[in-house]
Design a protein around this motif. Sequence first.
Motif, PDB file in Angstrom:
ATOM      1  N   GLU A  55       0.842  -1.203   0.000  1.00  0.00           N
ATOM      2  CA  GLU A  55       0.000   0.000   0.000  1.00  0.00           C
ATOM      3  C   GLU A  55       0.871   1.245   0.000  1.00  0.00           C
ATOM      4  N   THR A  56       0.364   2.301  -0.611  1.00  0.00           N
ATOM      5  CA  THR A  56       1.086   3.569  -0.714  1.00  0.00           C
ATOM      6  C   THR A  56       0.341   4.648   0.051  1.00  0.00           C
ATOM      7  N   TRP A  57       1.085   5.394   0.849  1.00  0.00           N
ATOM      8  CA  TRP A  57       0.533   6.521   1.590  1.00  0.00           C
ATOM      9  C   TRP A  57       1.394   7.746   1.354  1.00  0.00           C
ATOM     10  N   VAL A  58       0.761   8.866   1.146  1.00  0.00           N
ATOM     11  CA  VAL A  58       1.442  10.152   1.172  1.00  0.00           C
ATOM     12  C   VAL A  58       1.634  10.459   2.653  1.00  0.00           C
ATOM     13  N   VAL A  59       2.840  10.869   3.032  1.00  0.00           N
ATOM     14  CA  VAL A  59       3.120  11.168   4.437  1.00  0.00           C
ATOM     15  C   VAL A  59       3.456  12.652   4.559  1.00  0.00           C
ATOM     16  N   ALA A  60       2.651  13.363   5.324  1.00  0.00           N
ATOM     17  CA  ALA A  60       2.884  14.793   5.558  1.00  0.00           C
ATOM     18  C   ALA A  60       4.073  14.922   6.504  1.00  0.00           C
ATOM     19  N   VAL A  61       5.144  15.555   6.023  1.00  0.00           N
ATOM     20  CA  VAL A  61       6.374  15.626   6.813  1.00  0.00           C
ATOM     21  C   VAL A  61       6.850  17.073   6.906  1.00  0.00           C
ATOM     22  N   SER A  62       6.786  17.628   8.100  1.00  0.00           N
ATOM     23  CA  SER A  62       7.202  19.012   8.317  1.00  0.00           C
ATOM     24  C   SER A  62       8.689  19.129   8.632  1.00  0.00           C
ATOM     25  N   GLY A  63       9.263  18.040   9.145  1.00  0.00           N
ATOM     26  CA  GLY A  63      10.642  18.069   9.622  1.00  0.00           C
ATOM     27  C   GLY A  63      10.715  18.070  11.137  1.00  0.00           C
ATOM     28  N   GLY A  64       9.544  18.197  11.791  1.00  0.00           N
ATOM     29  CA  GLY A  64       9.484  18.132  13.245  1.00  0.00           C
ATOM     30  C   GLY A  64       9.549  16.687  13.723  1.00  0.00           C
ATOM     31  N   PRO A  65       9.684  16.473  15.023  1.00  0.00           N
ATOM     32  CA  PRO A  65       9.821  15.110  15.545  1.00  0.00           C
ATOM     33  C   PRO A  65       8.621  14.214  15.235  1.00  0.00           C
ATOM     34  N   ASP A  66       7.420  14.775  15.290  1.00  0.00           N
ATOM     35  CA  ASP A  66       6.210  13.970  15.072  1.00  0.00           C
ATOM     36  C   ASP A  66       6.208  13.360  13.676  1.00  0.00           C
ATOM     37  N   SER A  67       6.380  14.199  12.676  1.00  0.00           N
ATOM     38  CA  SER A  67       6.286  13.715  11.303  1.00  0.00           C
ATOM     39  C   SER A  67       7.516  12.904  10.895  1.00  0.00           C
ATOM     40  N   MET A  68       8.679  13.218  11.475  1.00  0.00           N
ATOM     41  CA  MET A  68       9.862  12.413  11.158  1.00  0.00           C
ATOM     42  C   MET A  68       9.718  11.013  11.731  1.00  0.00           C
ATOM     43  N   MET A  69       9.143  10.906  12.942  1.00  0.00           N
ATOM     44  CA  MET A  69       8.887   9.580  13.501  1.00  0.00           C
ATOM     45  C   MET A  69       7.884   8.842  12.639  1.00  0.00           C
TER      46      MET A  69
END
Length: 189
Positions: free
Chosen positions: A3-17
């Motif tokens: 499965e493919t998901w777009v992952v919203a990544v800001s660069g903060g710890p939450d999205s990097m994890m």
Amino acid sequence: MTETWVVAVSGGPDSMMLLDVLHKKGIQCIAAHVNYHKRDTSDRDMNIVKAYAEKHNIPLRVKHFDAEVRDNFQTAARVFRYQFFRDIVKESNAIGVAVAHHLDDDVETYIFQKERNMKSDSIGLNERQHIENTEVWRPLLSLSKKEIIEYCETHKIQFGIDESNLELDYTRNKIRHTLSMLSSKEYKD
């Protein structure tokens, strides 16, 4: 088929994890980053995301926010990013977008809803919902910010801290600040 998901990544710890966890689970990820150019550290955060994506061979899409906003920046930014996510989901035939909202965000949202007497279909955040005709998945809702930072530090995942979250200009930041002052027992109650 994976499965493919777009992952919203800001660069903060939450999205990097989030990106790290989904990638390690074997989920096909497409990292999506919006650079708002509102802080001196905006490019730093974008470069953190780029470095991780390159190291792990994860496709990355970056969009630069260049709209002129006269009224509510937070609303304009939210619409902009979810339209960007929607477009990537459609183009890539992904299931939807995974976002890194966590337990602290859920509590903040509940308080925000309560203080403003907002009518909502749910209390706080839902693990899954549709925004901009796109499936939105929040797999980190059971984790606190502290646990997320500990994960990043343990796994040596670089992240940036958005200093604007420390400013008390926005209601959500005021709520976040108040919650950070509570003891663990008070927070759980």
